[in-house]
Design a protein around this motif. Structure first.
Motif, short mmCIF file in Angstrom:
data_model
loop_
_atom_site.label_atom_id
_atom_site.label_comp_id
_atom_site.label_asym_id
_atom_site.label_seq_id
_atom_site.Cartn_x
_atom_site.Cartn_y
_atom_site.Cartn_z
N GLU A 1 15.43 -18.20 48.00
CA GLU A 1 15.33 -18.91 46.56
C GLU A 1 14.43 -19.93 46.24
O GLU A 1 13.89 -19.94 45.54
N VAL A 2 14.07 -20.53 47.76
CA VAL A 2 13.01 -21.52 47.53
C VAL A 2 11.74 -20.88 47.46
O VAL A 2 10.53 -21.44 46.96
N LEU B 1 -3.47 -21.81 48.41
CA LEU B 1 -2.27 -22.42 49.22
C LEU B 1 -1.62 -23.41 48.73
O LEU B 1 -0.45 -24.00 48.63
N LEU B 2 -2.49 -24.28 47.77
CA LEU B 2 -2.05 -25.86 47.46
C LEU B 2 -0.78 -25.46 46.27
O LEU B 2 0.19 -26.09 46.54
N PRO B 3 -0.92 -24.80 45.37
CA PRO B 3 0.10 -24.50 44.47
C PRO B 3 1.01 -23.84 45.03
O PRO B 3 2.24 -24.24 44.61
N PHE B 4 1.21 -23.16 45.85
CA PHE B 4 2.38 -22.61 46.75
C PHE B 4 3.04 -23.59 47.41
O PHE B 4 4.34 -23.65 47.11
N ILE B 5 2.34 -24.37 48.16
CA ILE B 5 3.27 -25.79 48.66
C ILE B 5 3.79 -26.59 47.78
O ILE B 5 4.99 -26.76 47.94
N ALA B 6 2.96 -26.73 46.57
CA ALA B 6 3.57 -27.72 45.52
C ALA B 6 4.82 -26.89 44.94
O ALA B 6 5.92 -27.83 44.80
N ALA B 7 4.68 -25.87 44.60
CA ALA B 7 5.92 -25.21 44.02
C ALA B 7 7.10 -24.93 45.00
O ALA B 7 8.20 -25.02 44.69
N ALA B 8 7.04 -24.72 46.32
CA ALA B 8 7.85 -24.67 47.01
C ALA B 8 8.63 -25.94 47.48
O ALA B 8 9.95 -25.90 47.54
N PHE B 9 7.96 -27.14 47.23
CA PHE B 9 8.38 -28.28 47.21
C PHE B 9 8.76 -29.16 45.85
O PHE B 9 8.80 -30.17 45.77
N ASN C 1 8.63 -22.23 56.51
CA ASN C 1 9.63 -21.31 57.22
C ASN C 1 11.03 -21.93 57.44
O ASN C 1 11.85 -21.21 56.95
N PRO C 2 11.24 -23.21 58.02
CA PRO C 2 12.44 -23.78 58.07
C PRO C 2 13.10 -24.29 56.99
O PRO C 2 13.99 -25.29 56.98
N CYS C 3 12.67 -24.08 55.67
CA CYS C 3 13.03 -24.83 54.73
C CYS C 3 14.69 -24.47 54.36
O CYS C 3 15.16 -25.44 54.03
N GLY C 4 15.06 -23.40 54.68
CA GLY C 4 16.58 -23.33 54.58
C GLY C 4 17.31 -23.79 55.38
O GLY C 4 18.40 -24.55 55.04
N CYS C 5 16.89 -23.84 56.65
CA CYS C 5 17.59 -24.61 57.62
C CYS C 5 17.67 -26.31 57.41
O CYS C 5 18.66 -26.74 57.53
N TYR C 6 16.50 -26.73 57.00
CA TYR C 6 16.58 -28.05 56.80
C TYR C 6 17.41 -28.63 55.27
O TYR C 6 18.10 -29.52 55.26
N TYR D 1 13.24 -32.74 53.91
CA TYR D 1 11.91 -32.68 55.09
C TYR D 1 11.89 -34.19 55.48
O TYR D 1 11.24 -34.47 56.37
N LEU D 2 11.94 -35.14 54.54
CA LEU D 2 12.02 -36.55 54.89
C LEU D 2 13.18 -37.29 55.72
O LEU D 2 13.07 -38.31 56.27
N MET D 3 14.26 -36.56 55.43
CA MET D 3 15.52 -37.15 56.23
C MET D 3 15.05 -37.28 57.78
O MET D 3 14.22 -36.40 58.37
#
Length: 186
Positions: free
Chosen positions: A134-135, A33-41, A101-106, A50-52
């Motif tokens: 896309e993400v 899961l760690l490389p998945f998260i890193a690739a997503a971000f 999951n909310p990446c598109g929304c953010y 995500y930091l705003m």
């Protein structure tokens, strides 16, 4: 997909922000899961989104403005403590789904804050779905290649997979947790 930084200082700031974001995530025992998260971000825009600060979310006493990340981290922590998920070792894919999951929304919210306007609400929803796809599509495919079982569960939780090859009862329980926590976040 998105703009590139123009200076080495911007690169350093973005790298520090990405490290700060990834450093706040709970420890995961499933190393796939760690490389998945890193690739997503991987994009600076997503890290920035995500930091705003989310000023519309009520403040807790003594805290600064909540961020998209703080909302996701709180939901991830609730998933980690959910007894039914912990007993079946299902909290990690649920927590990761709650994070991405909310990446598109953010990202679209960030665009709106930067002055982008959509012609209509359906256009905005289409943009959110398209950006999210896309993400997440390449990182999700890479996860499925490395750990097919966890990849299928996560794809199912993110709405881009089926129950084929999964323990249906467990998958539904996990989806229910994602849905419940997503409602809590909004």
């Amino acid at each position: 997909m998105f703009g590139d930084p123009r200076s080495s200082h911007a690169l350093q700031v973005r790298a520090e922000e990405r490290a700060r974001l990834l450093g706040q995530l709970p420890g995961l025992s499933n190393q796939a899961l760690l490389p998945f998260i890193a690739a997503a971000f991987a994009t600076d825009e997503l890290v920035s989104a995500y930091l705003m600060p989310l000023r519309s979310v009520p403040r807790e006493t003594g805290e600064g403005d909540p961020t998209a990340l703080s909302q996701c981290l709180a939901a991830m922590e609730r998933a980690r403590r959910c007894r039914t998920l912990v007993l079946k070792s299902s909290w990690e894919p649920v927590a990761v789904a709650l994070l991405v999951n909310p990446c598109g929304c953010y990202l679209c919210l960030r665009e709106l804050m930067l002055g982008c306007h959509y012609r209509s609400t359906p256009d905005m929803y289409q943009r959110i779905r398209r950006v999210r796809a896309e993400v997440l599509s390449k990182p999700l495919q890479a996860l499925c290649d490395v750990d097919p079982q966890i990849g299928r569960y996560l794809a199912c939780l993110l709405g881009s997979g089926s129950y084929e090859g999964l323990e249906v009862r467990r998958a539904v329980e996990m989806q229910r947790a994602v849905y419940r926590e997503t409602l809590w976040m909004s």
